[in-house]
Design a protein around this motif. Structure first.
Motif, PDB file in Angstrom:
ATOM      1  N   ASP A   1      13.364   3.372  -0.766  1.00 46.70           N
ATOM      2  CA  ASP A   1      14.655   2.223  -0.677  1.00 46.70           C
ATOM      3  C   ASP A   1      15.907   2.887  -0.254  1.00 46.70           C
ATOM      4  OD1 ASP A   1      13.632  -0.401  -1.486  1.00 46.70           O
ATOM      5  OD2 ASP A   1      12.494   1.119  -2.772  1.00 46.70           O
TER       6      ASP A   1
ATOM      7  N   CYS B   1      13.069  -4.623  -6.474  1.00 43.99           N
ATOM      8  CA  CYS B   1      13.419  -4.204  -7.953  1.00 43.99           C
ATOM      9  C   CYS B   1      14.840  -3.811  -8.089  1.00 43.99           C
ATOM     10  CB  CYS B   1      12.398  -2.709  -7.698  1.00 43.99           C
ATOM     11  SG  CYS B   1      10.757  -3.126  -7.609  1.00 43.99           S
TER      12      CYS B   1
ATOM     13  N   ILE C   1       9.945  -7.766  -2.524  1.00 43.24           N
ATOM     14  CA  ILE C   1      10.055  -7.575  -3.784  1.00 43.24           C
ATOM     15  C   ILE C   1      11.184  -6.732  -4.121  1.00 43.24           C
ATOM     16  CG2 ILE C   1       9.052  -6.836  -6.077  1.00 43.24           C
ATOM     17  CD1 ILE C   1       6.090  -7.066  -4.735  1.00 43.24           C
TER      18      ILE C   1
ATOM     19  N   VAL D   1       6.576  -5.526   0.362  1.00 43.79           N
ATOM     20  CA  VAL D   1       6.376  -4.548   1.527  1.00 43.79           C
ATOM     21  C   VAL D   1       5.364  -3.718   1.255  1.00 43.79           C
ATOM     22  CG1 VAL D   1       7.702  -3.084   3.112  1.00 43.79           C
ATOM     23  CG2 VAL D   1       9.182  -4.775   1.879  1.00 43.79           C
ATOM     24  N   CYS D   2       5.083  -3.119  -0.235  1.00 44.92           N
ATOM     25  CA  CYS D   2       4.119  -2.115  -0.346  1.00 44.92           C
ATOM     26  C   CYS D   2       3.054  -2.667  -0.293  1.00 44.92           C
ATOM     27  CB  CYS D   2       4.395  -1.736  -1.765  1.00 44.92           C
ATOM     28  SG  CYS D   2       5.811  -0.643  -1.942  1.00 44.92           S
TER      29      CYS D   2
ATOM     30  N   GLU E   1      14.199  -0.480   3.683  1.00 43.43           N
ATOM     31  CA  GLU E   1      12.869   0.124   3.030  1.00 43.43           C
ATOM     32  C   GLU E   1      11.998   0.858   4.273  1.00 43.43           C
ATOM     33  OE1 GLU E   1      11.396  -2.624   0.228  1.00 43.43           O
ATOM     34  OE2 GLU E   1       9.782  -1.194  -0.514  1.00 43.43           O
TER      35      GLU E   1
ATOM     36  N   ASP F   1       6.915   4.722  -1.002  1.00 44.70           N
ATOM     37  CA  ASP F   1       8.211   3.682  -0.765  1.00 44.70           C
ATOM     38  C   ASP F   1       9.088   4.301  -0.907  1.00 44.70           C
ATOM     39  OD1 ASP F   1       9.496   1.319  -0.664  1.00 44.70           O
ATOM     40  OD2 ASP F   1       9.051   0.915  -2.565  1.00 44.70           O
TER      41      ASP F   1
END
Ligand code: SME
Length: 158
Positions: free
Chosen positions: A133, A108, A106, A83-84, A115, A131
């Motif tokens: 979440d 993490c 991704i 997404v980043c 997100e 970012d």
């Protein structure tokens, strides 16, 4: 004058309004970008209790992990990945209501369900992304996007 505190019952708009004022004041007297990213991560994280709140900085062809709050995260993300990396490539904020529906997300943390990623610009160039979440689905909407864009714009002014 007493400083306004963020109370858990405050609406999202009320929390962002207080946060915005506090962050504006912060970046007004501190010019170090990393120090400001660290405090901004902490302030947003504490106000909303998100799973993960932090910055990835553009370093060459990759995003490199910057100041954050929350569990361990991946250190590097390539241009256009996750997404980043997609927000960086497309040069726009991305609101992801369900991370499992975002191809290439991704993970993490397996606890992340939704997100938001907001690019940080300096002189029109993306220098980092913010970012966030959440443990819940559909946490973020246009209201978050607008406020977070307003908040990260304060960083770019230095
Ligand atoms: N989920 C992100 C990776 C970073 S962590 O969420 C902290 C992505 O897909 O780019």
């Amino acid at each position: 004058m007493a400083e306004k505190l963020i109370i858990s019952g405050d609406s999202k708009a009320e929390k962002y309004e207080v946060l915005y004022k506090q962050i504006k004041e912060l970046v007004g007297y501190e010019t170090d970008e990393i120090a400001n990213m660290a405090n901004i991560s902490s302030m947003i994280h504490e106000a909303f209790g998100f799973l993960w709140t932090g910055f990835y900085r553009v370093v060459g062809e990759e995003l490199v992990l910057g100041p954050f709050q929350g569990p361990l995260a991946c250190s590097r993300i390539k241009f256009g990945k996750g997404v980043c990396g997609t927000a960086w490539k497309e040069a726009c904020s991305l609101v992801v209501p369900d991370v499992e529906q975002f191809s290439g997300h991704i993970a993490c943390s397996s606890l992340s369900r939704s997100e938001i990623v907001v690019p940080v610009l300096s002189d029109g160039v993306i220098v980092a992304v913010l970012d966030i979440d959440s443990r819940e689905l559909s946490t973020f909407d246009e209201e978050d996007r607008l406020w977070l864009e307003k908040i990260v714009a304060l960083l770019g002014r230095q």
